[in-house]
Design an enzyme around this catalytic site. Structure first.
Site, mmCIF file in Angstrom:
data_model
loop_
_atom_site.group_PDB
_atom_site.id
_atom_site.type_symbol
_atom_site.label_atom_id
_atom_site.label_comp_id
_atom_site.label_asym_id
_atom_site.label_seq_id
_atom_site.Cartn_x
_atom_site.Cartn_y
_atom_site.Cartn_z
ATOM 1 C CG ASN A 1 2.186 -10.653 -7.176
ATOM 2 O OD1 ASN A 1 2.085 -11.207 -8.264
ATOM 3 N ND2 ASN A 1 1.140 -10.186 -6.519
ATOM 4 C CG HIS B 1 -1.066 -15.083 -7.442
ATOM 5 N ND1 HIS B 1 -0.171 -14.717 -8.422
ATOM 6 C CD2 HIS B 1 -1.421 -13.933 -6.807
ATOM 7 C CE1 HIS B 1 -0.002 -13.409 -8.393
ATOM 8 N NE2 HIS B 1 -0.744 -12.917 -7.422
ATOM 9 C CB CYS C 1 -2.875 -11.729 -9.484
ATOM 10 S SG CYS C 1 -1.802 -10.353 -9.105
HETATM 11 C C1 LIG Z 1 1.056 -5.303 1.600
HETATM 12 C C2 LIG Z 1 1.148 -6.160 2.847
HETATM 13 C C3 LIG Z 1 2.410 -6.997 2.801
HETATM 14 C C4 LIG Z 1 1.227 -5.257 4.054
HETATM 15 O O1 LIG Z 1 1.265 -6.039 5.219
HETATM 16 P P1 LIG Z 1 0.293 -5.720 6.441
HETATM 17 O O2 LIG Z 1 0.659 -6.648 7.511
HETATM 18 O O3 LIG Z 1 -1.110 -5.742 5.925
HETATM 19 O O4 LIG Z 1 0.743 -4.270 6.815
HETATM 20 P P2 LIG Z 1 -0.156 -2.973 6.926
HETATM 21 O O5 LIG Z 1 -0.509 -2.439 5.575
HETATM 22 O O6 LIG Z 1 -1.243 -3.214 7.903
HETATM 23 O O7 LIG Z 1 0.898 -2.028 7.588
HETATM 24 C C5 LIG Z 1 1.419 -2.267 8.887
HETATM 25 C C6 LIG Z 1 2.441 -1.187 9.179
HETATM 26 O O8 LIG Z 1 3.591 -1.419 8.366
HETATM 27 C C7 LIG Z 1 3.900 -0.244 7.630
HETATM 28 N N1 LIG Z 1 4.444 -0.638 6.331
HETATM 29 C C8 LIG Z 1 3.806 -0.811 5.154
HETATM 30 N N2 LIG Z 1 4.679 -1.183 4.228
HETATM 31 C C9 LIG Z 1 5.875 -1.236 4.807
HETATM 32 C C10 LIG Z 1 7.176 -1.559 4.371
HETATM 33 N N3 LIG Z 1 7.432 -1.916 3.083
HETATM 34 N N4 LIG Z 1 8.191 -1.529 5.247
HETATM 35 C C11 LIG Z 1 7.985 -1.198 6.522
HETATM 36 N N5 LIG Z 1 6.788 -0.878 7.001
HETATM 37 C C12 LIG Z 1 5.728 -0.904 6.148
HETATM 38 C C13 LIG Z 1 2.603 0.486 7.491
HETATM 39 O O9 LIG Z 1 2.817 1.853 7.261
HETATM 40 C C14 LIG Z 1 1.977 0.223 8.834
HETATM 41 O O10 LIG Z 1 2.542 1.105 9.775
HETATM 42 P P3 LIG Z 1 1.638 1.736 10.939
HETATM 43 O O11 LIG Z 1 1.136 0.544 11.724
HETATM 44 O O12 LIG Z 1 2.601 2.595 11.657
HETATM 45 O O13 LIG Z 1 0.550 2.464 10.228
HETATM 46 C C15 LIG Z 1 -0.082 -7.076 3.004
HETATM 47 O O14 LIG Z 1 -1.192 -6.281 3.288
HETATM 48 C C16 LIG Z 1 -0.379 -7.851 1.776
HETATM 49 O O15 LIG Z 1 0.384 -8.719 1.398
HETATM 50 N N6 LIG Z 1 -1.544 -7.625 1.170
HETATM 51 C C17 LIG Z 1 -1.963 -8.367 0.000
HETATM 52 C C18 LIG Z 1 -1.144 -7.906 -1.146
HETATM 53 C C19 LIG Z 1 -1.406 -8.716 -2.334
HETATM 54 O O16 LIG Z 1 -1.460 -9.913 -2.250
HETATM 55 N N7 LIG Z 1 -1.545 -8.032 -3.470
HETATM 56 C C20 LIG Z 1 -1.657 -8.639 -4.717
HETATM 57 C C21 LIG Z 1 -2.967 -9.268 -4.861
HETATM 58 S S1 LIG Z 1 -2.819 -10.383 -6.088
#
Ligand SMILES: CC(C)(COP(=O)(O)OP(=O)(O)OC[C@H]1O[C@@H](n2cnc3c(N)ncnc32)[C@H](O)[C@@H]1OP(=O)(O)O)[C@@H](O)C(=O)NCCC(=O)NCCS
Length: 320
Positions: free
Chosen positions: A272, A242, A102
């Site tokens: 993204n 970004h 990214c």
């Molecule tokens: C991916 C992202 C949105 C997930 O959000 P989060 O708040 O970290 O969520 P978590 O991964 O901790 O998951 C929390 C819960 O939601 C659930 N969950 C994950 N994706 C889900 C979805 N699409 N819909 C519903 N629930 C979801 C998980 O299973 C977890 O459940 P649990 O608590 O029962 O285990 C976040 O981590 C993120 O944005 N990370 C950075 C991603 C990024 O920027 N990537 C590119 C880099 S350039």
């Protein structure tokens, strides 16, 4: 941008998720998907390049160098930059791809700027784009909700009055590769029936870890480039962040102490697009930009890679 709109509502029919969860955690409502057999990143780039050349009234033969930042090249080789040059008639240009996930567009922009600064070239095209849908598992709710397809490009030219790309801070830490990568398809693990069956050609991400690094590093590097160029929250006109997660963007804005209206955000419509996010923001906001605007671009991505670039904008958008 491809035409097909993949909404959160449609994703609800593919994986166990909700529109509300995605909007709250990420700020995304919909993203674009490039549909159609045989179409890849170069096809979106070709449209973007043609639009730019037409707008500027420049012949493709005038372009001397093409740098394409992408994580989803048309093929492992040759470089997608070469494919784009062929499809658009940039026959006098040499080209290469930049791979920095990214942050690729920032790396490519800084590289392109060096060719202008040394005086070697006068017209350098920098492209950023990805067909993320080609490496997403639409059964993995943790990743398929985040990414979309899209591509943008910019033309770099010399300026002798102090405008243009003034400074860049670019960083990387290869230890971060564990948390965001594609497991198979490279030289370490070439494609086999097993790698396909095990779904190892898709994006693998440990979202929470990536989130923590992104929040910290993108905000830090944006603050660093302000400091070393004597910029303040008042003198920065725009932040172009970004578009990975609305919460990461907000944290960066807060660290820079910027008013919300100074931040370009289109994540709700495009998700993204990896290397596409920054040039697509510039494309959408171009008509509002003015000569002398102080613009900070900031990115974070797989690798890990991250960085910030300071641009003093060279022209009034409505006169472009
Ligand atoms: C991916 C992202 C949105 C997930 O959000 P989060 O708040 O970290 O969520 P978590 O991964 O901790 O998951 C929390 C819960 O939601 C659930 N969950 C994950 N994706 C889900 C979805 N699409 N819909 C519903 N629930 C979801 C998980 O299973 C977890 O459940 P649990 O608590 O029962 O285990 C976040 O981590 C993120 O944005 N990370 C950075 C991603 C990024 O920027 N990537 C590119 C880099 S350039």
């Amino acid at each position: 941008m491809p035409e097909y709109v993949l909404t959160n509502k449609e994703l609800e029919t593919l994986v166990d998720t909700t529109d509300e969860w995605i909007q709250t955690r990420n700020g995304i409502r919909e993203r674009r998907i490039l549909k159609g057999e045989g179409l890849g990143t170069s096809d979106m780039a070709t449209e973007a390049v043609k639009e730019l050349l037409q707008k500027r009234g420049i012949s493709p033969l005038d372009i001397e160098l093409v740098i394409c930042a992408t994580t989803t090249p048309d093929m492992q080789f040759p470089a997608t930059a070469n494919v784009i040059s062929d499809k658009t008639g940039m026959k006098n240009a040499f080209g290469f791809d930049v791979s920095a996930a990214c942050s690729g567009f920032l790396y490519a922009l800084t590289t392109g700027a060096q060719y202008i600064e040394t005086g070697r070239h006068k017209k350098v095209l920098v492209i950023g784009g990805d067909k993320m849908s080609s490496i997403l598992n639409y059964e993995d709710r943790a990743t398929c909700i985040i990414f979309g397809d899209g591509c943008g490009c910019v033309l770099l030219e010399p300026d002798t009055e102090g405008y243009g790309i003034i400074d860049s801070v670019l960083k990387s830490d290869g230890a971060g590769r564990a948390f965001l990568h594609q497991k198979a398809g490279g030289s370490v693990k070439p494609a086999t029936v097993e790698t396909v069956m095990n779904r190892e050609h898709f994006v693998y991400q440990e979202g929470q870890t990536v989130f923590k690094f992104a929040v910290k590093n993108m905000a830090e590097v944006a603050a660093e480039i302000m400091d070393r160029n004597g910029l303040t929250s008042d003198s920065v006109t725009w932040l172009v962040p970004h578009q990975a997660n609305k919460r990461i963007i907000d944290a960066t804005r807060e660290r820079m102490n910027l008013a919300p209206e100074k931040v370009m955000i289109n994540i709700e419509r495009y998700g993204n697009t990896t290397n596409g996010t920054l040039p697509l923001c510039l494309w959408e906001w171009e008509s509002q930009l003015k000569r002398g605007d102080n613009i900070i671009l900031a990115a974070f991505g797989g690798g890990f890679t991250w960085g910030a670039t300071y641009i003093r904008w060279a022209y009034d958008g409505n006169k472009s």
